[in-house]
Scaffold this motif. Structure first.
Motif, PDB file in Angstrom:
ATOM      1  N   LEU A  49       0.946  -0.076   4.165  1.00  0.00           N
ATOM      2  CA  LEU A  49       0.455   0.574   5.124  1.00  0.00           C
ATOM      3  C   LEU A  49       1.209   0.138   7.068  1.00  0.00           C
ATOM      4  O   LEU A  49       0.878  -1.080   6.634  1.00  0.00           O
ATOM      5  CB  LEU A  49      -0.834   1.099   5.149  1.00  0.00           C
ATOM      6  N   SER A 183      -8.044   0.159  -5.060  1.00  0.00           N
ATOM      7  CA  SER A 183      -8.367   0.058  -4.044  1.00  0.00           C
ATOM      8  C   SER A 183      -7.932   0.156  -2.575  1.00  0.00           C
ATOM      9  O   SER A 183      -6.573  -0.938  -2.587  1.00  0.00           O
ATOM     10  CB  SER A 183      -9.267  -0.958  -4.978  1.00  0.00           C
ATOM     11  N   ILE A 184      -8.578   0.836  -1.781  1.00  0.00           N
ATOM     12  CA  ILE A 184      -7.972   0.524  -0.355  1.00  0.00           C
ATOM     13  C   ILE A 184      -8.922  -0.486   0.148  1.00  0.00           C
ATOM     14  O   ILE A 184      -9.282   0.164   0.620  1.00  0.00           O
ATOM     15  CB  ILE A 184      -7.562   1.435   0.045  1.00  0.00           C
ATOM     16  N   SER A 185      -8.710  -1.529   0.812  1.00  0.00           N
ATOM     17  CA  SER A 185      -9.305  -2.338   1.597  1.00  0.00           C
ATOM     18  C   SER A 185      -9.230  -2.413   2.715  1.00  0.00           C
ATOM     19  O   SER A 185      -7.794  -2.354   3.688  1.00  0.00           O
ATOM     20  CB  SER A 185      -9.434  -4.028   0.830  1.00  0.00           C
ATOM     21  N   LYS A 186     -10.392  -2.624   4.059  1.00  0.00           N
ATOM     22  CA  LYS A 186     -10.114  -2.837   5.381  1.00  0.00           C
ATOM     23  C   LYS A 186      -9.664  -4.299   6.201  1.00  0.00           C
ATOM     24  O   LYS A 186      -9.585  -4.041   6.696  1.00  0.00           O
ATOM     25  CB  LYS A 186     -10.951  -1.700   5.882  1.00  0.00           C
ATOM     26  N   CYS A 189      -3.350  -4.595   4.743  1.00  0.00           N
ATOM     27  CA  CYS A 189      -2.612  -3.290   4.678  1.00  0.00           C
ATOM     28  C   CYS A 189      -1.570  -3.334   3.613  1.00  0.00           C
ATOM     29  O   CYS A 189      -1.040  -1.965   3.045  1.00  0.00           O
ATOM     30  CB  CYS A 189      -1.827  -3.396   5.683  1.00  0.00           C
ATOM     31  N   CYS A 191      -2.082  -2.942  -1.006  1.00  0.00           N
ATOM     32  CA  CYS A 191      -2.510  -2.461  -2.322  1.00  0.00           C
ATOM     33  C   CYS A 191      -1.830  -2.234  -3.147  1.00  0.00           C
ATOM     34  O   CYS A 191      -0.593  -1.350  -3.490  1.00  0.00           O
ATOM     35  CB  CYS A 191      -3.759  -1.315  -1.914  1.00  0.00           C
ATOM     36  N   ILE A 216      -2.223   9.989  -4.005  1.00  0.00           N
ATOM     37  CA  ILE A 216      -2.412   8.862  -2.379  1.00  0.00           C
ATOM     38  C   ILE A 216      -1.694   8.635  -1.430  1.00  0.00           C
ATOM     39  O   ILE A 216      -2.912   8.990  -0.505  1.00  0.00           O
ATOM     40  CB  ILE A 216      -1.838   7.487  -2.989  1.00  0.00           C
ATOM     41  N   LEU A 220      -5.586   9.674   1.052  1.00  0.00           N
ATOM     42  CA  LEU A 220      -5.767   8.037   2.170  1.00  0.00           C
ATOM     43  C   LEU A 220      -6.169   9.105   3.331  1.00  0.00           C
ATOM     44  O   LEU A 220      -6.060   9.553   3.466  1.00  0.00           O
ATOM     45  CB  LEU A 220      -4.318   7.761   2.215  1.00  0.00           C
TER      46      LEU A 220
END
Length: 351
Positions: A49, A183-186, A189, A191, A216, A220
């Motif tokens: 990302l 699973s998109i983690s904070k 960037c 995944c 996605i 998103l």
């Protein structure tokens, strides 16, 4: 959301070429034992990302072609039915799944059985290794995180919730099993999402990739430009790029940052103006109240005189003031008549 999907358009010809190249590479690296076992490797999409998301997010991705085989083991966690033992609950849900036509679930574990029989660490590790996927009744999904352990989340095998009261239970479970999640983690960037396996045809893999990317992009929760690079890779291969965004996204990012700054400045100035107006109104109210209020006149307070009244006016005339000693004669400071006589005698003798 539609604008985002239109901005990110995959070149399907390039995607198919990458898929064919990856499948050819896996065939060259496969061993005779690997071919006899008819095992396949997972194919995944690696998303990079433009910026780190502010919130963690899990996205379910329905796929047109299933990525799991019939030999995959699926476990289902259910709630405890009232007035039933764990064994009775287990038989009840197995019968329910058979009546609804669900054939993908191989094991049913009630919540109470999970808490008692799978409480030790080694039992949880065996449970994790015995099954390829875990499902959960949506009524007890929030209670499982404290009992299954962190290894389920590290291995990306956390249970997916399913509504067991649905009228289309078989279809819902089939979509959940044959689909995938990301699973998109904070905290970063990058995944990854599993979208196919090496035993599928190239066209099927390309269709799954197209469906996963469009899902996605639409789901998103990130403002502005989304995806920078998309790679396709297997468990033992290098990552092949199938999409690279244009560099004009950098200017778009700068513009979005500038817009955010201007919006913040506008909010600050508006808040300052509001506070100034409130202060001005409060001062005007205070000054108006002071003007309207009457100023009280100051009257000097005369203290009472402490002098004793020497004379008191009566009807008959002037009378003497009362003796301050209560009627008793005041003592003579010179000592009286006898003292005066003694002094006179002393003066005569001296003469």
């Amino acid at each position: 959301m539609a604008d985002k999907s239109e901005e990110l358009a995959l070149d399907r010809v390039q995607v198919k070429k990458a898929v064919q190249a990856l499948l050819a590479f896996l065939k060259t690296k496969s061993t005779p034992d690997f071919l006899l076992l008819d095992e396949s490797q997972h194919l995944s999409l690696l998303f990079t990302l433009w910026k780190i998301p502010k919130q963690a997010q899990t996205i379910r991705i329905p796929l047109p072609h299933g990525i799991r085989t019939d030999t995959d083991e699926v476990c289902l966690f259910t709630r405890d039915e009232p007035n039933m033992t764990p064994d009775q609950t287990q038989r009840f849900y197995k019968k329910l799944l058979a009546e609804r036509g669900v054939k993908n679930v191989t094991e049913v574990i009630p919540y109470k059985m999970l808490k008692t029989e799978y409480k030790p660490f080694e039992a949880k590790r065996r449970l994790l290794g015995n099954f390829d996927m875990f499902l959960s009744d949506d009524r007890v999904r929030r209670l499982l995180s404290s009992h299954i352990g962190k290894h389920f989340y590290e291995r990306k095998k956390e249970p997916l919730s399913v509504n067991l009261r649905s009228k289309k239970l078989a279809l819902d479970i089939q979509r959940t099993i044959q689909g995938t999640t990301i699973s998109i983690s904070k905290k970063g960037c990058c995944c990854m999402a599993r979208v196919a396996h090496s035993g599928m045809a190239a066209d099927e893999i390309a269709e799954n990739i197209d469906s996963a990317v469009s899902t996605i992009v639409t789901k998103l929760r990130v403002k502005g430009p989304l995806i920078k690079i998309i790679h396709l890779k297997s468990q033992s291969s290098v990552a092949l790029p199938i999409y690279t965004s244009n560099m004009n996204h950098l200017t778009l990012l700068e513009e979005t940052k500038k817009q955010a700054r201007t919006a913040m400045d506008a909010k600050k100035t508006a808040s300052k103006q509001k506070s100034a107006k409130k202060e001005q109104k409060s001062t005007e109210k205070n000054t108006g109240a002071e003007v309207e209020e009457e100023i009280p006149q100051l009257v000097p307070i005369v203290p009472p005189s402490k002098k004793a009244k020497l004379e008191k006016q009566t009807k008959k005339g002037l009378e003497k003031a009362p003796n301050p000693t209560g009627g008793k004669k005041a003592p003579n400071p010179t000592g009286g008549k006898k003292a005066m006589r003694r002094k006179s005698r002393r003066t005569k003798k001296a003469a």
